[in-house]
Design a protein around this motif. Structure first.
Motif, mmCIF file in Angstrom:
data_model
loop_
_atom_site.group_PDB
_atom_site.id
_atom_site.type_symbol
_atom_site.label_atom_id
_atom_site.label_comp_id
_atom_site.label_asym_id
_atom_site.label_seq_id
_atom_site.Cartn_x
_atom_site.Cartn_y
_atom_site.Cartn_z
ATOM 1 N N GLY A 11 -4.505 1.679 18.000
ATOM 2 C CA GLY A 11 -4.665 2.027 16.587
ATOM 3 C C GLY A 11 -5.844 1.300 15.993
ATOM 4 O O GLY A 11 -6.797 0.965 16.692
ATOM 5 N N SER A 12 -5.756 1.019 14.708
ATOM 6 C CA SER A 12 -6.918 0.483 14.010
ATOM 7 C C SER A 12 -6.586 -0.786 13.247
ATOM 8 O O SER A 12 -5.436 -1.029 12.903
ATOM 9 N N SER A 13 -7.632 -1.555 12.985
ATOM 10 C CA SER A 13 -7.465 -2.820 12.270
ATOM 11 C C SER A 13 -7.323 -2.570 10.778
ATOM 12 O O SER A 13 -8.072 -1.786 10.192
ATOM 13 N N ASP A 14 -6.376 -3.243 10.159
ATOM 14 C CA ASP A 14 -6.256 -3.283 8.698
ATOM 15 C C ASP A 14 -6.685 -4.682 8.278
ATOM 16 O O ASP A 14 -5.975 -5.657 8.527
ATOM 17 N N ALA A 18 -1.774 -6.328 6.801
ATOM 18 C CA ALA A 18 -0.407 -5.857 6.561
ATOM 19 C C ALA A 18 0.006 -4.722 7.496
ATOM 20 O O ALA A 18 1.142 -4.672 7.963
ATOM 21 N N ALA A 19 -0.919 -3.797 7.722
ATOM 22 C CA ALA A 19 -0.594 -2.573 8.465
ATOM 23 C C ALA A 19 -1.429 -2.533 9.745
ATOM 24 O O ALA A 19 -1.935 -3.557 10.207
ATOM 25 N N GLY A 20 -1.550 -1.351 10.327
ATOM 26 C CA GLY A 20 -2.391 -1.179 11.501
ATOM 27 C C GLY A 20 -2.003 -2.134 12.626
ATOM 28 O O GLY A 20 -0.853 -2.555 12.752
ATOM 29 N N ILE A 21 -3.001 -2.468 13.425
ATOM 30 C CA ILE A 21 -2.787 -3.326 14.593
ATOM 31 C C ILE A 21 -2.143 -4.658 14.208
ATOM 32 O O ILE A 21 -1.219 -5.138 14.872
ATOM 33 N N ALA A 44 -12.143 -1.459 6.400
ATOM 34 C CA ALA A 44 -12.291 -2.454 5.334
ATOM 35 C C ALA A 44 -11.277 -2.014 4.288
ATOM 36 O O ALA A 44 -11.474 -1.009 3.599
ATOM 37 N N GLN A 45 -10.162 -2.709 4.222
ATOM 38 C CA GLN A 45 -9.132 -2.309 3.261
ATOM 39 C C GLN A 45 -8.428 -3.527 2.713
ATOM 40 O O GLN A 45 -8.415 -4.599 3.324
ATOM 41 N N ASN A 46 -7.854 -3.350 1.535
ATOM 42 C CA ASN A 46 -7.000 -4.386 0.968
ATOM 43 C C ASN A 46 -5.748 -3.694 0.446
ATOM 44 O O ASN A 46 -5.517 -2.512 0.775
ATOM 45 N N GLY A 80 -1.178 4.808 16.871
ATOM 46 C CA GLY A 80 -1.249 4.840 15.412
ATOM 47 C C GLY A 80 -2.470 5.605 14.941
ATOM 48 O O GLY A 80 -2.688 6.753 15.326
ATOM 49 N N MET A 81 -3.303 4.954 14.161
ATOM 50 C CA MET A 81 -4.452 5.629 13.541
ATOM 51 C C MET A 81 -5.548 5.901 14.568
ATOM 52 O O MET A 81 -6.123 4.985 15.152
ATOM 53 N N THR A 82 -5.876 7.197 14.760
ATOM 54 C CA THR A 82 -6.703 7.572 15.917
ATOM 55 C C THR A 82 -8.027 8.272 15.589
ATOM 56 O O THR A 82 -8.715 8.702 16.487
ATOM 57 N N THR A 110 -1.875 6.682 3.729
ATOM 58 C CA THR A 110 -1.309 5.327 3.663
ATOM 59 C C THR A 110 -0.232 5.238 2.585
ATOM 60 O O THR A 110 -0.084 6.147 1.752
ATOM 61 N N ALA A 111 0.468 4.091 2.592
ATOM 62 C CA ALA A 111 1.495 3.858 1.567
ATOM 63 C C ALA A 111 0.868 3.842 0.170
ATOM 64 O O ALA A 111 1.537 4.142 -0.812
ATOM 65 N N ALA A 112 -0.421 3.498 0.079
ATOM 66 C CA ALA A 112 -1.096 3.510 -1.227
ATOM 67 C C ALA A 112 -1.637 4.898 -1.561
ATOM 68 O O ALA A 112 -2.272 5.098 -2.587
ATOM 69 N N HIS A 202 3.226 -1.995 1.908
ATOM 70 C CA HIS A 202 2.008 -1.873 2.722
ATOM 71 C C HIS A 202 2.333 -2.361 4.140
ATOM 72 O O HIS A 202 2.626 -3.534 4.338
ATOM 73 N N GLY A 203 2.282 -1.428 5.068
ATOM 74 C CA GLY A 203 2.613 -1.766 6.447
ATOM 75 C C GLY A 203 3.997 -1.310 6.859
ATOM 76 O O GLY A 203 4.368 -1.449 8.031
ATOM 77 N N ALA A 204 4.753 -0.713 5.941
ATOM 78 C CA ALA A 204 6.132 -0.324 6.271
ATOM 79 C C ALA A 204 6.171 0.744 7.366
ATOM 80 O O ALA A 204 6.979 0.673 8.299
ATOM 81 N N GLY A 205 5.289 1.741 7.234
ATOM 82 C CA GLY A 205 5.307 2.828 8.218
ATOM 83 C C GLY A 205 4.848 2.355 9.585
ATOM 84 O O GLY A 205 5.419 2.717 10.617
ATOM 85 N N CYS A 206 3.815 1.509 9.590
ATOM 86 C CA CYS A 206 3.327 0.975 10.866
ATOM 87 C C CYS A 206 4.415 0.136 11.520
ATOM 88 O O CYS A 206 4.659 0.235 12.726
ATOM 89 N N ALA A 207 5.063 -0.703 10.712
ATOM 90 C CA ALA A 207 6.121 -1.553 11.261
ATOM 91 C C ALA A 207 7.265 -0.700 11.801
ATOM 92 O O ALA A 207 7.814 -0.991 12.870
#
Ligand SMILES: Nc1ncnc2c1ncn2[C@@H]1O[C@H](COP(=O)(O)OP(=O)(O)OP(=O)(O)O)[C@@H](O)[C@H]1O
Ligand SMILES: Cc1ncc(COP(=O)(O)O)c(N)n1
Length: 271
Positions: A11-14, A18-21, A44-46, A80-82, A110-112, A202-207
């Motif tokens: 997947g990808s870095s957040d 919180a989320a992603g890898i 690049a996210q917050n 995950g994110m591809t 995303t959750a946001a 933030h990160g709930a779905g990834c988790a």
């Protein structure tokens, strides 16, 4: 020492952690599962949203994948994110015949509420990742994009995803009201869980999908893993780090908000 179960997340870095890898590593660790990681992209996210993204070339994604698979044996895999059709096709090819459970979380929203994928991603996910998946775990918005059923209920969407080739599907809803639904070829059931209003999603779905990977790695049957992961993801929202960030706060599975994890007075080095 015992050998831990091993998950692999592709997947990808957040950058907000919180989320992603980053979220996947923490969620897997919370249930005693070691995580190997293959990065497909960097964001690049917050907590307020995604500002920019950068893609890892397909060839280098495959080099990462081949390198980790050549060494530490994995018990279950998450995708995950591809990013692109090319990435999805290449990853799907490599995962065919791997012989371990594969959880596909087709991250597109995303959750946001930020869109994380182009319109052509859905078709590629159906074609290349559904055939290698053990279960797919889209949220309602993603399931509607994948199925084309704009007003579908979680039940309709989960059942349709199975008709479209996923061996099993769990459609997540997020938010305090829940409504998650699981379907496979023999079952179609609601997945219940408590609802929380912490604002730390933030990160709930990834988790959620990473926890399914860890629980499958531990040998749980699929529906039990989905139910347990859904309950644990809800607990991560309940325990979320509400003092961090101006947007959707991070989930927490490691009790990072509890002071006893590190007490400065117990250090051996004195200034
Ligand atoms: N407010 C909440 N209260 C309790 N649990 C929640 C809440 N929000 C999310 N969850 C938990 O997190 C899981 C995933 O939630 P959600 O559908 O919001 O994920 P997502 O981030 O949209 O998913 P994806 O990674 O597929 O994009 C839910 O199934 C539930 O277990
Ligand atoms: C790199 C990356 N991957 C996935 C998500 C989804 O996050 P959420 O779990 O909050 O839906 C994200 N925000 N960033």
């Amino acid at each position: 020492m015992t050998t831990p179960k091993v998950g692999l997340t592709i997947g990808s870095s957040d950058s907000s952690g919180a989320a992603g890898i980053q979220g996947d590593i923490k969620a897997m660790a919370s249930i005693g599962c070691y995580a190997q990681t293959v990065l497909v992209g960097v964001t690049a996210q917050n907590t307020t949203g995604v500002v920019a993204r950068h893609t890892v070339p397909v060839e280098f994604v495959l080099t990462q994948l081949d390198t980790v698979l050549d060494d530490i044996e994995v018990d279950a895999v998450k995708v995950g994110m591809t990013w692109s059709r090319e990435h999805i096709e290449a990853i799907g090819d490599r995962l065919a015949n791997l012989g371990v459970p594969v959880v596909v979380d087709p991250v597109m929203v995303t959750a946001a509420g930020a869109s994380l994928a182009g319109a052509d991603i859905g078709a590629a996910v159906l074609k290349h990742l559904f055939p290698v998946a053990t279960v797919v775990t889209p949220n309602v918005d993603e399931a509607r994009l994948l199925t084309g059923i704009a007003d579908g209920t979680p039940q309709q969407l989960a059942e349709r995803l199975v008709q479209l080739g996923a061996p099993a599907a769990v459609v997540t809803c997020g938010g305090p009201d829940g409504g998650e639904w699981f379907a496979d070829h023999g079952t179609s059931v609601a997945v219940s869980r408590p609802g929380h209003r912490s604002g730390a999603e933030h990160g709930a779905g990834c988790a959620h999908s990473a926890l399914i990977v860890g629980l499958l790695a531990h040998g749980l049957p699929l529906l039990a893993a989905v139910q347990e992961a859904t309950t644990r993801a809800a607990a991560g929202v309940r325990d979320g780090l509400v003092s961090l960030g101006r947007g959707v706060h991070p989930v927490d599975f490691l009790k990072l908000g509890e002071p006893f994890l590190f007490d400065a007075s117990t250090t051996t080095e004195k200034p």
